[in-house]
Motif scaffolding. Sequence first.
Motif, PDB file in Angstrom:
ATOM      1  N   ASP A 139       0.831  -1.208   0.000  1.00 28.90           N
ATOM      2  CA  ASP A 139       0.000   0.000   0.000  1.00 28.90           C
ATOM      3  C   ASP A 139       0.863   1.256   0.000  1.00 28.90           C
ATOM      4  OD1 ASP A 139      -2.437  -1.328  -0.055  1.00 28.90           O
ATOM      5  OD2 ASP A 139      -2.584  -1.446   2.126  1.00 28.90           O
ATOM      6  N   LEU A 140       1.992   1.222   0.731  1.00 28.06           N
ATOM      7  CA  LEU A 140       2.897   2.379   0.729  1.00 28.06           C
ATOM      8  C   LEU A 140       3.392   2.692  -0.679  1.00 28.06           C
ATOM      9  CD1 LEU A 140       5.174   1.949   3.892  1.00 28.06           C
ATOM     10  CD2 LEU A 140       3.369   3.632   3.531  1.00 28.06           C
ATOM     11  N   ASP A 141       3.604   1.641  -1.475  1.00 26.03           N
ATOM     12  CA  ASP A 141       4.097   1.822  -2.840  1.00 26.03           C
ATOM     13  C   ASP A 141       2.973   1.983  -3.856  1.00 26.03           C
ATOM     14  OD1 ASP A 141       6.784   1.839  -2.285  1.00 26.03           O
ATOM     15  OD2 ASP A 141       7.029  -0.320  -2.524  1.00 26.03           O
ATOM     16  N   GLY A 142       1.734   1.964  -3.388  1.00 30.89           N
ATOM     17  CA  GLY A 142       0.606   2.137  -4.295  1.00 30.89           C
ATOM     18  C   GLY A 142       0.389   0.967  -5.237  1.00 30.89           C
ATOM     19  N   ALA A 143       0.757  -0.255  -4.814  1.00 31.22           N
ATOM     20  CA  ALA A 143       0.598  -1.430  -5.675  1.00 31.22           C
ATOM     21  C   ALA A 143      -0.886  -1.691  -5.931  1.00 31.22           C
ATOM     22  CB  ALA A 143       1.242  -2.647  -5.033  1.00 31.22           C
ATOM     23  N   PRO A 144      -1.318  -1.760  -7.191  1.00 32.47           N
ATOM     24  CA  PRO A 144      -2.745  -1.942  -7.480  1.00 32.47           C
ATOM     25  C   PRO A 144      -3.268  -3.321  -7.109  1.00 32.47           C
ATOM     26  CG  PRO A 144      -1.463  -2.031  -9.504  1.00 32.47           C
ATOM     27  CD  PRO A 144      -0.516  -1.625  -8.414  1.00 32.47           C
ATOM     28  N   ASP A 145      -2.363  -4.310  -6.994  1.00 27.31           N
ATOM     29  CA  ASP A 145      -2.797  -5.677  -6.690  1.00 27.31           C
ATOM     30  C   ASP A 145      -2.506  -6.058  -5.253  1.00 27.31           C
ATOM     31  OD1 ASP A 145      -0.065  -5.626  -6.990  1.00 27.31           O
ATOM     32  OD2 ASP A 145       0.062  -7.553  -8.045  1.00 27.31           O
ATOM     33  N   ALA A 146      -2.409  -5.076  -4.368  1.00 29.56           N
ATOM     34  CA  ALA A 146      -2.047  -5.350  -2.975  1.00 29.56           C
ATOM     35  C   ALA A 146      -3.027  -6.319  -2.321  1.00 29.56           C
ATOM     36  CB  ALA A 146      -1.981  -4.045  -2.184  1.00 29.56           C
ATOM     37  N   GLY A 147      -4.305  -6.114  -2.526  1.00 33.16           N
ATOM     38  CA  GLY A 147      -5.312  -6.974  -1.918  1.00 33.16           C
ATOM     39  C   GLY A 147      -5.204  -8.423  -2.350  1.00 33.16           C
ATOM     40  N   PRO A 148      -5.224  -8.691  -3.674  1.00 28.04           N
ATOM     41  CA  PRO A 148      -5.093 -10.084  -4.127  1.00 28.04           C
ATOM     42  C   PRO A 148      -3.788 -10.741  -3.703  1.00 28.04           C
ATOM     43  CG  PRO A 148      -5.950  -8.697  -5.892  1.00 28.04           C
ATOM     44  CD  PRO A 148      -5.559  -7.775  -4.771  1.00 28.04           C
TER      45      PRO A 148
END
Length: 243
Positions: A128-137
């Motif tokens: 989340d800190l890096d703004g990863a779009p697939d953090a949840g999956p």
Amino acid sequence: MPDVAPAPAADAPPAATDLVLDLRGVVKRYREGDATRDVLKGADLAMERGLVGALVGRSGAGKSTLLNLVSGIDAPDAGTVAVDGVSLGDLSERERTLFRRRHVGFVFQFYNLVPTLTVAENVRFLLDLDGAPDAGPRARALLEEVELADRADAFPDRLSGGEQQRVAIARALAHDPGLVLADEPTGDLDARTGALILDLLERLTRERGRSLLMVTHDESILQRVDAVYRLADGTVVREAGGR
């Protein structure tokens, strides 16, 4: 002209090399009152990519100090530290922080989970800190691998020690680091739970083709690693592992 690479360099993939760790002539000293104590006295350590290694030595020998240097938390007083082909001494403090966050995973003895975040939020925290779009999956997939998918919404204080360490392992692997560091990962667990945690940590890093360096006092671990790095008198000697 700046004398270090600009911050975006920390986003770049590490340079290709056969060594995941390359420490040369590393010196680290601390002031203790009016005196100075040399913890590391020209230590060398070379670790090939994909290995599982154990860092051993008596209490106070400097094992945690060495891990802090490898992770970029601290800087040596002399010598060079390279991780995945990147010389940490060439990076600014901010760049070292970014590099650590993206290329090094850390598993602590006492878990270091954020108590106000749920299990899933702890695993995806760095993403989340890096703004990863697939953090949840990615977090959900890792929780499946460590068999804690059903505890995703629980808070750390509702978990056992072994469960918390499984969350910590998932968090360390979430950003797919090239190197995972573990500081006494079984030291706060009973023997049976510790063995299960060690099995999990080793299996997940080997399956991903990643490198793992563990600080440990548990001599039984030495039978399952590829290399043993013994720290004594401020220097490191490599021994063959039992694997």
